[in-house]
Design an enzyme around this catalytic site. Structure first.
Site, PDB file in Angstrom:
ATOM      1  N   ASP A   1       0.974  -1.141  -0.062  1.00 32.28           N
ATOM      2  CA  ASP A   1       0.117   0.219  -0.041  1.00 32.28           C
ATOM      3  C   ASP A   1       0.810   1.371  -0.120  1.00 32.28           C
ATOM      4  O   ASP A   1       1.813   1.211  -0.672  1.00 32.28           O
ATOM      5  CB  ASP A   1      -0.941   0.165   1.136  1.00 32.28           C
ATOM      6  CG  ASP A   1      -2.137   0.669   1.025  1.00 32.28           C
ATOM      7  OD1 ASP A   1      -2.308   2.104   0.775  1.00 32.28           O
ATOM      8  OD2 ASP A   1      -3.371  -0.163   1.105  1.00 32.28           O
TER       9      ASP A   1
ATOM     10  N   HIS B   1      -3.857   5.988   3.248  1.00 32.44           N
ATOM     11  CA  HIS B   1      -4.292   4.945   2.732  1.00 32.44           C
ATOM     12  C   HIS B   1      -4.056   3.633   3.456  1.00 32.44           C
ATOM     13  O   HIS B   1      -4.824   2.602   3.835  1.00 32.44           O
ATOM     14  CB  HIS B   1      -4.417   5.031   1.348  1.00 32.44           C
ATOM     15  CG  HIS B   1      -5.418   3.808   0.778  1.00 32.44           C
ATOM     16  ND1 HIS B   1      -5.033   2.466   0.638  1.00 32.44           N
ATOM     17  CD2 HIS B   1      -6.756   3.902  -0.044  1.00 32.44           C
ATOM     18  CE1 HIS B   1      -6.142   1.992  -0.008  1.00 32.44           C
ATOM     19  NE2 HIS B   1      -7.157   2.608  -0.284  1.00 32.44           N
TER      20      HIS B   1
ATOM     21  N   SER C   1     -11.363  -1.020  -0.966  1.00 35.29           N
ATOM     22  CA  SER C   1     -10.120  -0.943  -0.426  1.00 35.29           C
ATOM     23  C   SER C   1     -10.193  -1.183   1.019  1.00 35.29           C
ATOM     24  O   SER C   1      -9.520  -1.694   1.750  1.00 35.29           O
ATOM     25  CB  SER C   1      -9.486   0.479  -0.545  1.00 35.29           C
ATOM     26  OG  SER C   1      -8.641   0.695  -1.681  1.00 35.29           O
TER      27      SER C   1
END
Length: 774
Positions: free
Chosen positions: A142, A217, A555
């Site tokens: 990520d 994220h 996600s």
């Protein structure tokens, strides 16, 4: 001795939360993929890479300068800077599978675990049985991690598992002390990114040349999967409660491949897969993917990287995409991957709208700032169109569509249109022209966009139309907002999220995708304080850093399943990735919390089907005791690749296994892949499909088949009784389908359930009926 070399490129990875568009660069970086390693000596593999490239470039020095990465742990290959003509030459080398240019992927969140009944208070639940995921290592590919977050403190964590072989790589504002017994490893990859974009300048403070997360994220997804317990977690006062990951005692290994200034390079992603295999992770959580159209598995970096990871016993969990609710948009469709759709939970954020006539309506928002509890003038976007725009654009409050003089100081009403579908765009537009608030009417969904600086309340078209009626009934329409509240249990869930990509797979229609659905709407999880929201008003100097944030996307759904897989891995360390995947799918729920058939958000809402949620909504406590599993290994996946019609020489290089004779000519072999689902895309008359189940429950067990046939199809199972004992662990059965349709039809859905009185092992049955049109 030179080893033959294969080249192919990694597709761009979409961190699906935002579901940005895949971009193709004019690049001189290529992946040369050589398939399965010829031996277990990485230094010799590296030497062979240099020799191959030396033959092309003329010297070993030139080869070393050209190579960015050696892939030598999970598989063999390398990434190198080459001209287009050089790439074409090396593609013809003996043993080359593909040569594909590098691509850049853009990036695609705690009530959710309580909603899934994964609680530490149940002594018989999966959390207790698995010891909270103790001994499992989850790899997160990520944007990195914010190690100071309370979600990654290692208080109460056990020892680092003995099978861990990774490292804690240092860099800007990240040293070895940032790793602990929770974050046991961290790496970062930028060679592929810089080969395309040039040297990354971090002097502006927007990025870190290290595993530190500047985007948020990666921190978010990591804390969903395995975050430690954090009391009083909240996003600006909303969703306040105990935040925790699915496997709070599991350890994390972080692989930063995505950068705030340009996305994720496929060559960097493949390097992360390669290192993860070496490091000893048990699960890989990858909230990335390439947008449709899908390419062959040999050209898909995620498919290739995950194939080699699964071959080493590592479960790979990926997001299914954010291109819903449209059919055939699902991504990450390889059968060895667990592809996760997004669903809702039962938490809402109601916000009361009060009109000048004291009428009240309710929408949803994520706002606790200023401009509330006070009446403001109320205007309709279409009525205040700017000179350089048109009414259609102003109706949706598209960029540059509003007259600043008429909007300033007012609350603006906007409607979702065919060309402007996003409230985030309307927020920016209204704020730019000095508006003090926004009401955005849209198709019904439970996903809520956050807004900082001005309130944005989202309503459906019915309420939006009521607001228009009020506005034309008075000469001075007024409106005020009440502060947003957090409410649990007020909305039926789970529902498949509007944005969640749908099946069937456009690449392999006989492989059901997505596999499973999990919470992915308005998820609270840890965040990087260095990341700023695209909807934040940067003049709001008093706003504190965000340590937790609410996000939506597949996600967020992906790490929910990654955490559950880690729990199962702790309970059953010898289970294959396919067995774990089967346990998830065959125990999933197709009902909501009120025992009604689950629905899928869309235009309009509809009863959900396997193309929306695969096997259904994940049920972790049932998954730990599935009774039977549909297991398989690499041999079956090799047969699948052969049946897809791929080059047999390339398949042998990748897998070191030959294709069976005439396999690529037998269309039924694709249908007989031992998946926990049966999908027949083109049933013309009749067909038999076989499956094998393995008993993982009590030794002495008898299962009886129950069939709900897809409408228009007759289905029978032989044998319809399966008896297991101490010597009979696996049994094969056949399912016979006979079409009753006489016209060109759509897909229809049913299921096959094996029950023993304690377990209900359910798989979807999907039939597409086809009759010749001429």
């Amino acid at each position: 001795m030179a080893f033959p070399c294969v080249s192919f490129i990694l597709l761009l990875l979409l961190l699906q939360e935002s579901c940005f568009v895949l971009s193709r660069l004019s690049t001189n970086v290529y992946i040369v993929y050589m398939g399965e390693r010829p031996h277990d000596k990485p230094e010799l593999i590296e030497d062979s890479h240099h020799q191959i490239l030396s033959n092309l470039l003329g010297s070993k020095e030139a080869a070393k300068e050209s190579i960015l990465y050696h892939y030598k742990h999970g598989f063999s290959g390398f990434a190198a800077v080459l001209t287009e003509s050089q790439a074409k030459v090396i593609a013809d080398f003996p043993g080359v599978v593909r040569v594909v240019p590098n691509r850049i992927l853009s990036l695609q969140t705690t009530r959710s675990w309580d909603f899934l009944h994964v609680t530490p208070h149940s002594g018989t639940g999966i959390l207790s049985k698995s010891r909270l995921g103790f001994g499992s290592i989850i790899g997160i590919i990520d944007t990195g991690i914010w190690p100071e977050s309370d979600s990654f403190k290692d208080k109460g964590m056990g020892k680092i598992p003995s099978h861990w072989r990774g490292t804690c790589q240092e860099g800007e504002q990240f040293n070895r002390s940032n790793c602990n017994r929770k974050i046991i490893g961290a790496r970062w990859y930028i060679k592929g990114y810089e080969a395309d974009f040039g040297k990354l300048d971090t002097s502006g403070g927007v990025e870190f040349l290290s595993p530190r997360d500047a985007v948020g994220h990666g921190t978010h997804t990591a804390s969903i999967a395995a975050g430690s317990l954090v009391e009083n977690a909240n996003f600006r006062g909303l969703a306040r409660g105990l935040a925790r990951g699915g496997a709070p005692s599991a350890q994390l290994a972080v692989y930063k491949v995505c950068w705030s200034t340009g996305g994720c390079s496929s060559v960097d992603v493949l390097a992360a897969f390669d290192d993860a295999v070496l490091d000893g992770v048990d699960v890989l959580s990858v909230s990335l993917g390439s947008s449709p159209p899908l390419t062959a598995y040999f050209d898909d970096s995620l498919a290739i990287g995950s194939f080699h990871a699964v071959a080493k016993g590592i479960s790979v969990v990926c997001s299914a995409g954010n291109s819903g609710p449209y059919p055939q948009t699902v991504i990450n469709t390889a059968p060895w991957i667990i592809s996760v759709a997004a669903s809702t939970i039962d938490r809402a954020f109601p916000t009361v709208i009060t009109l000048g006539n004291n009428q009240t309506l309710v929408g949803q928002a994520l706002y606790t700032g200023k401009n509330v509890n006070k009446f403001y003038s109320f205007v309709y976007g279409e009525s205040i169109v700017s000179q350089d725009s048109d009414e259609d654009s102003a109706r949706g409050c598209d960029t540059g569509s509003l007259n600043a003089t008429l909007a300033r100081g007012n609350v603006v009403l906007c409607f979702q249109t065919h060309y402007q579908r996003f409230s985030a765009t309307a927020i920016r537009t209204v704020r730019t022209v000095g508006g003090v608030g926004l009401i955005f009417a849209k198709s019904p969904s439970k996903d809520v966009t956050q807004s900082v600086g001005i309130p944005c309340v989202e309503v459906d078209f019915v309420i939006g139309t009521s607001l228009l009626t009020y506005m034309v009934s008075t000469s001075k329409p007024m409106v005020k907002f009440s502060p947003t509240k957090t409410k649990v249990g007020l909305q039926s869930s789970p529902e498949v999220a509007y944005f969640s990509s749908r099946g069937p797979s456009s690449l392999a229609p006989s492989v059901l995708k997505p596999d499973i659905a999990a919470p992915g709407v308005s998820i609270l999880a840890a965040w990087s304080p260095a990341a700023s929201s695209p909807t934040i008003d940067m003049t709001q100097k008093e706003l504190p850093p965000e340590n937790f944030r609410i996000e939506s996307g597949t996600s967020m759904a992906c790490p929910h399943v990654s955490g559950i897989v880690a729990l199962l891995n702790s309970m059953y360390p010898t289970w294959s990735p396919a067995a774990i995947k089967s346990a998830l799918i065959t125990t999933a729920s197709v009902k909501d919390e009120y025992s009604l058939n689950a629905v899928a958000e869309g235009a309009p809402y509809k009863q959900a089907d396997p193309f929306d949620y695969g096997g259904g909504h994940v049920d972790p406590n049932k998954a730990m005791d599935p009774g039977l599993v549909y297991d398989m290994g690499m041999k079956e996946y090799v047969h699948f690749l052969c049946s897809m019609g791929y080059n047999t020489t390339a398949i042998h290089l990748i897998t070191k296994s030959p294709c069976p004779k005439n396999q690529n000519r037998n269309r039924n072999l694709l249908l007989n892949l031992n998946l926990p689902s049966i999908i027949i895309p083109n049933l013309k008359k009749s067909l038999a499909v076989s499956r094998t189940v393995t008993n993982v429950g009590p030794e002495e067990s008898v299962y009886i088949a129950q069939v709900k046939a897809p409408p228009g199809t007759n289905v029978r199972v032989e044998p319809w009784i399966l008896s297991f004992n101490s010597t009979t662990k696996k049994l094969k059965f056949k399912v016979f389908f006979c079409s009753q349709q006489r016209l060109l039809g759509r897909y229809s859905f049913g299921h096959l359930l094996w029950g023993d009185g304690f377990h209900a092992v359910r798989i979807p049955l999907i039939v597409g009926t086809v009759t010749a049109l001429l």
